[in-house]
Enzyme design. Structure first.
Site, PDB file in Angstrom:
ATOM      1  N   CYS A   2       0.819  -1.201   0.000  1.00  0.00           N
ATOM      2  CA  CYS A   2       0.000   0.000   0.000  1.00  0.00           C
ATOM      3  C   CYS A   2       0.852   1.250   0.000  1.00  0.00           C
ATOM      4  CB  CYS A   2      -0.948  -0.026   1.173  1.00  0.00           C
ATOM      5  SG  CYS A   2      -2.190   1.193   0.868  1.00  0.00           S
ATOM      6  N   ARG A  27      -6.119   4.904  -0.246  1.00  0.00           N
ATOM      7  CA  ARG A  27      -5.903   3.633  -0.924  1.00  0.00           C
ATOM      8  C   ARG A  27      -6.344   2.440  -0.080  1.00  0.00           C
ATOM      9  NH1 ARG A  27      -1.053   3.810  -4.554  1.00  0.00           N
ATOM     10  NH2 ARG A  27      -0.548   1.838  -3.617  1.00  0.00           N
ATOM     11  N   TRP A  75      -1.558  -3.001   3.222  1.00  0.00           N
ATOM     12  CA  TRP A  75      -2.742  -3.691   2.678  1.00  0.00           C
ATOM     13  C   TRP A  75      -2.321  -5.156   2.686  1.00  0.00           C
ATOM     14  CZ3 TRP A  75      -7.650  -2.782   0.792  1.00  0.00           C
ATOM     15  CH2 TRP A  75      -8.209  -3.742  -0.048  1.00  0.00           C
ATOM     16  N   ASN A 101       6.231  -2.718  -0.417  1.00  0.00           N
ATOM     17  CA  ASN A 101       4.987  -2.958  -1.166  1.00  0.00           C
ATOM     18  C   ASN A 101       5.299  -4.033  -2.190  1.00  0.00           C
ATOM     19  OD1 ASN A 101       3.578  -1.027   0.182  1.00  0.00           O
ATOM     20  ND2 ASN A 101       3.504   0.439  -1.503  1.00  0.00           N
ATOM     21  N   GLY A 102       4.331  -4.945  -2.415  1.00  0.00           N
ATOM     22  CA  GLY A 102       4.526  -5.982  -3.437  1.00  0.00           C
ATOM     23  C   GLY A 102       4.400  -7.360  -2.816  1.00  0.00           C
ATOM     24  N   GLU A 481     -22.712  -8.640 -16.524  1.00  0.00           N
ATOM     25  CA  GLU A 481     -21.763  -7.720 -15.867  1.00  0.00           C
ATOM     26  C   GLU A 481     -21.741  -6.376 -16.586  1.00  0.00           C
ATOM     27  OE1 GLU A 481     -20.498  -7.402 -13.167  1.00  0.00           O
ATOM     28  OE2 GLU A 481     -18.914  -5.934 -13.456  1.00  0.00           O
ATOM     29  N   LYS A 485     -22.591  -2.749 -14.781  1.00  0.00           N
ATOM     30  CA  LYS A 485     -21.642  -1.629 -14.821  1.00  0.00           C
ATOM     31  C   LYS A 485     -22.337  -0.368 -15.334  1.00  0.00           C
ATOM     32  CE  LYS A 485     -18.876  -2.411 -12.713  1.00  0.00           C
ATOM     33  NZ  LYS A 485     -19.207  -3.676 -12.153  1.00  0.00           N
ATOM     34  N   GLU A 488     -25.228   1.025 -12.927  1.00  0.00           N
ATOM     35  CA  GLU A 488     -24.866   1.476 -11.569  1.00  0.00           C
ATOM     36  C   GLU A 488     -24.067   2.779 -11.585  1.00  0.00           C
ATOM     37  OE1 GLU A 488     -22.109  -0.680  -9.077  1.00  0.00           O
ATOM     38  OE2 GLU A 488     -21.297  -1.714 -10.806  1.00  0.00           O
ATOM     39  N   HIS A 504     -39.054 -14.487 -26.078  1.00  0.00           N
ATOM     40  CA  HIS A 504     -40.046 -14.824 -25.040  1.00  0.00           C
ATOM     41  C   HIS A 504     -40.478 -13.592 -24.272  1.00  0.00           C
ATOM     42  CE1 HIS A 504     -39.420 -19.051 -25.899  1.00  0.00           C
ATOM     43  NE2 HIS A 504     -38.129 -18.814 -25.896  1.00  0.00           N
ATOM     44  N   LYS A 603     -19.507   0.872  -1.410  1.00  0.00           N
ATOM     45  CA  LYS A 603     -18.496  -0.051  -1.926  1.00  0.00           C
ATOM     46  C   LYS A 603     -18.663  -1.437  -1.309  1.00  0.00           C
ATOM     47  CE  LYS A 603     -15.031  -1.546  -4.217  1.00  0.00           C
ATOM     48  NZ  LYS A 603     -15.285  -1.847  -5.643  1.00  0.00           N
TER      49      LYS A 603
HETATM   50  C1  AGP Z   1     -20.010  -4.012  -8.321  1.00  0.00           C
HETATM   51  O1  AGP Z   1     -19.752  -3.093  -9.383  1.00  0.00           O
HETATM   52  C2  AGP Z   1     -20.988  -3.468  -7.336  1.00  0.00           C
HETATM   53  N1  AGP Z   1     -20.451  -2.307  -6.727  1.00  0.00           N
HETATM   54  C3  AGP Z   1     -21.543  -4.484  -6.367  1.00  0.00           C
HETATM   55  O2  AGP Z   1     -22.442  -5.250  -7.118  1.00  0.00           O
HETATM   56  C4  AGP Z   1     -20.563  -5.470  -5.692  1.00  0.00           C
HETATM   57  O3  AGP Z   1     -20.037  -6.344  -6.652  1.00  0.00           O
HETATM   58  C5  AGP Z   1     -21.362  -6.297  -4.665  1.00  0.00           C
HETATM   59  O4  AGP Z   1     -21.829  -5.423  -3.668  1.00  0.00           O
HETATM   60  C6  AGP Z   1     -20.520  -7.407  -4.007  1.00  0.00           C
HETATM   61  O5  AGP Z   1     -19.485  -6.848  -3.274  1.00  0.00           O
HETATM   62  P1  AGP Z   1     -18.336  -7.825  -2.723  1.00  0.00           P
HETATM   63  O6  AGP Z   1     -17.655  -8.415  -3.923  1.00  0.00           O
HETATM   64  O7  AGP Z   1     -17.423  -6.941  -1.912  1.00  0.00           O
HETATM   65  O8  AGP Z   1     -18.979  -8.895  -1.895  1.00  0.00           O
END
Ligand code: AGP
Length: 608
Positions: A2, A27, A75, A101-102, A481, A485, A488, A504, A603
């Site tokens: 980190c 970070r 980290w 780091n690494g 996916e 993306k 969201e 369908h 997050k």
């Molecule tokens: C992903 O772009 C989203 N922010 C969200 O779906 C995320 O993948 C989901 O909350 C799972 O999080 P996690 O991998 O930390 O468990």
């Protein structure tokens, strides 16, 4: 891996080191520490937790007075978060301190050699090995000892090293992990990232791989891997502090998208040896692997989409039936899970409440648990039986990108490991797959090089209210996916559909000008995919196809085509998702959305 800071000059080092680490806090980290030379001793203060915890300790003890020091925010990679595993690490004598780091891939064999040579270790980390190696090579010249040490290291490192016997010297070394030298007036700085030095200087040397730097208050000397002096250009930092936190990128998300080649390379490191998969933190031996009757995969959001890819790959390679379930649904079924099952939980944060609850429910029913997570010491990593860590590094943007790609790579490694242990593929096939896996970083980079084209597409469709993503097989998993993306972070309504399912119901929504992303990378499903694309075209939709380079005829059924480089069919999701990540990013940008912190989202969802 980190935050690193270092200082040599006339000022008290401790406050400067703390300030530098604060600038790197964004970070993400799990522990912090510093080492300062004070008279003829090294004061090492370190703790698990936050920088504030370190500050509290310094306030309650006499803060070190010295003017030479190094600091670190960790980290965790090898060794869970703890006071002992926090950096800096010292040698047996306590006269050498190191921050790193690494990932040192060969640390276990080095540690064994050092223990046999009489060294005593205090931590579980790979980093401490470096401190003892320097001790074993030191003969009065710290640069020489560091150079001898790095010749023995395999893996990635950014190092800061001080030695009591050389009170005016700070030594640094860099291989595959960023490290810069900040050039001051009568003082010099070391850091893993520019934000840590910006309040002192905008003049920096950016160290290159193999280089070793010797810093004193008045001079910085750099030598390359052959020992020859390097006449470095000074890089004048024009970024403001906010821009600097993102390494010059406008947002964390695009920075993390561009970190994907390295994240995939790091996740593969040390896990392929002599044509076989080697999973250190997984105790699934052949006998256990052969007894697995069924695999359940459970996760949320993007991690769930990775699980869908995992299903296809594990079934094809290891010939084990796989069920994938959203973690918010998983435990409400009357699960038929027992000790003959393996439950794979995937979680970037390792803290998602639904996924953690699913892990506990599967464990309660007797299943063996294997976690794929990006955070060492996370709840999921502590409660699982086996773990495959993704080495994506801290992922700051709410929208997951590099973590998703490293989850895919981890699932490929797991599928190949199970196939290897169960004998469902031969050595030749295994080697071919592993060779393809290791070429993925270059393929990702090739797609990133087409960013401008994708940015223009996003400009063209930014006002659209509905965008669809269709695909078959692995392409369907990627479509899901891509859809997540986009919605969201750009707030455009997006939906993913199995292409064969369109007629369908969804086809009713396909009207003139609706953009439809068609994922058409799976060769054996390509012709059926083209039929679905024609269905959609017949309703005057605009089709953006993601296809394999060389597939020229796909243009006839498309309005636009984004090509991905050739790779093993099973691994194409890793490349096919990148244009969709870039499209989502640029669409959000074009719509003025908060790319890194989209509305209503967090997050890590630690509540059910
Ligand atoms: C992903 O772009 C989203 N922010 C969200 O779906 C995320 O993948 C989901 O909350 C799972 O999080 P996690 O991998 O930390 O468990």
């Amino acid at each position: 891996m980190c935050g690193i800071v270092g200082y040599i000059g006339p000022q008290p080092a401790a406050p400067l080191l703390l300030r530098g680490l604060e600038k790197l806090e964004y970070r993400g980290y799990d522990s912090a520490g510093l080492a300062v030379r004070e008279d003829d001793k090294l004061r090492v203060i370190k703790t698990v937790g936050r920088l504030q915890d370190l500050r509290d300790i310094l306030e309650h003890t006499a803060a070190p007075r010295g003017t030479l020091g190094i600091g670190h925010t960790r980290w965790a990679t090898h060794g869970r978060p703890s006071d002992e595993n926090a950096h800096p690490h010292t040698d047996c004598s306590g006269r050498i301190a190191v921050v790193h780091n690494g990932i040192i891939e060969n640390y276990k064999e080095l540690r064994e050699w050092l223990v046999e040579d009489g060294h005593t270790f205090k931590s579980e980390t790979d980093t401490e090995t470096v401190a003892h190696l320097i001790e074993s090579f030191y003969e009065g010249d710290l640069v020489a000892a560091v150079r001898k040490t790095i010749k023995r290291l395999e893996g990635s490192y950014a190092l800061g090293v001080i030695h009591l016997d050389e009170p005016e010297v700070l030594v640094a070394a860099r291989q595959d992990s960023p490290l810069i030298v900040g050039l001051g007036e009568g003082e010099n700085f070391l850091a893993s990232d520019i934000p840590a030095v910006l309040e002192h200087t905008r003049k920096v040397y950016i160290l290159d791989d193999g280089e070793v730097a010797r810093l004193t208050a008045d001079k910085v000397e750099i030598i390359d891997a052959t020992g020859s002096p390097v006449d470095k250009d000074v890089f004048e930092v024009a970024w403001d502090p906010v821009m600097a936190e993102k390494g010059g990128y406008d947002h964390f998300m695009i920075k993390e998208i561009y970190e994907q080649p390295k994240a995939v390379r790091d996740t593969l490191k040390g896990r392929v040896a002599e044509g076989r998969v080697v999973l250190d933190d997984v105790d699934l031996d052949s006998e256990t692997a052969k007894k697995i009757k069924k695999i359940y995969i459970t996760a949320a959001g993007t991690a769930y989409h990775a699980g869908l890819v995992g299903k296809y790959v594990i079934e094809k390679l290891a010939r084990i039936p796989v069920e994938v379930d959203l973690s918010s649904e998983f435990r409400y079924r009357d699960l038929m899970i027992d000790e003959d099952c393996l439950t794979v939980v995937i979680s970037q944060s390792g803290e998602t409440a639904d996924t953690l609850a699913s892990l506990r429910e599967a464990k309660r029913r007797g299943s063996r648990i294997l976690a794929i997570t990006n955070v060492v010491g996370s709840s999921v990593s502590r409660e699982t039986h086996d773990v495959i860590y993704t080495w994506a590094g801290p992922e700051i943007a709410v929208a997951s990108t590099k973590a998703y790609l490293t989850q895919l790579v981890s699932l490929y490694l797991l599928a190949l490991y199970l196939a290897q242990e169960r004998g469902t593929i031969d050595q030749g096939q295994l080697k071919a797959y592993l060779d393809s896996l290791q070429e993925l970083p270059q393929g990702i980079q090739a797609v990133l090089d087409s960013e401008q084209t994708i940015a223009e597409l996003a400009q063209e469709f930014k006002e659209k209210e509905d965008i669809f993503f269709i695909g078959r097989g692995l392409d369907y998993a990627v479509a899901m996916e891509g859809s997540l993306k986009l919605k969201e972070i750009s707030y455009i309504h997006a939906e993913a559909y199995a292409a064969g399912e369109l007629k369908h119901g969804t086809l009713a929504l396909i009207v003139e000008g609706v953009p439809v992303f068609a994922l058409a990378t799976q060769t054996r499903l390509r012709d059926k995919m083209v039929s679905n694309m024609k269905e959609v075209k017949a309703r005057d939709a605009t089709i953006i196809t993601v296809a394999n380079r060389g597939d020229e005829s796909i243009k006839e059924a498309s309005d636009r085509v984004i090509y991905i480089p050739e790779t093993e069919e099973l691994f194409r999701p890793v490349l096919a998702v990148v244009p969709l990540q870039l499209f989502a990013y640029h669409a959000a940008l074009a719509r003025g959305c908060d790319v890194d912190k989209p509305r209503n989202l967090a997050k890590s969802v630690t509540v059910e």
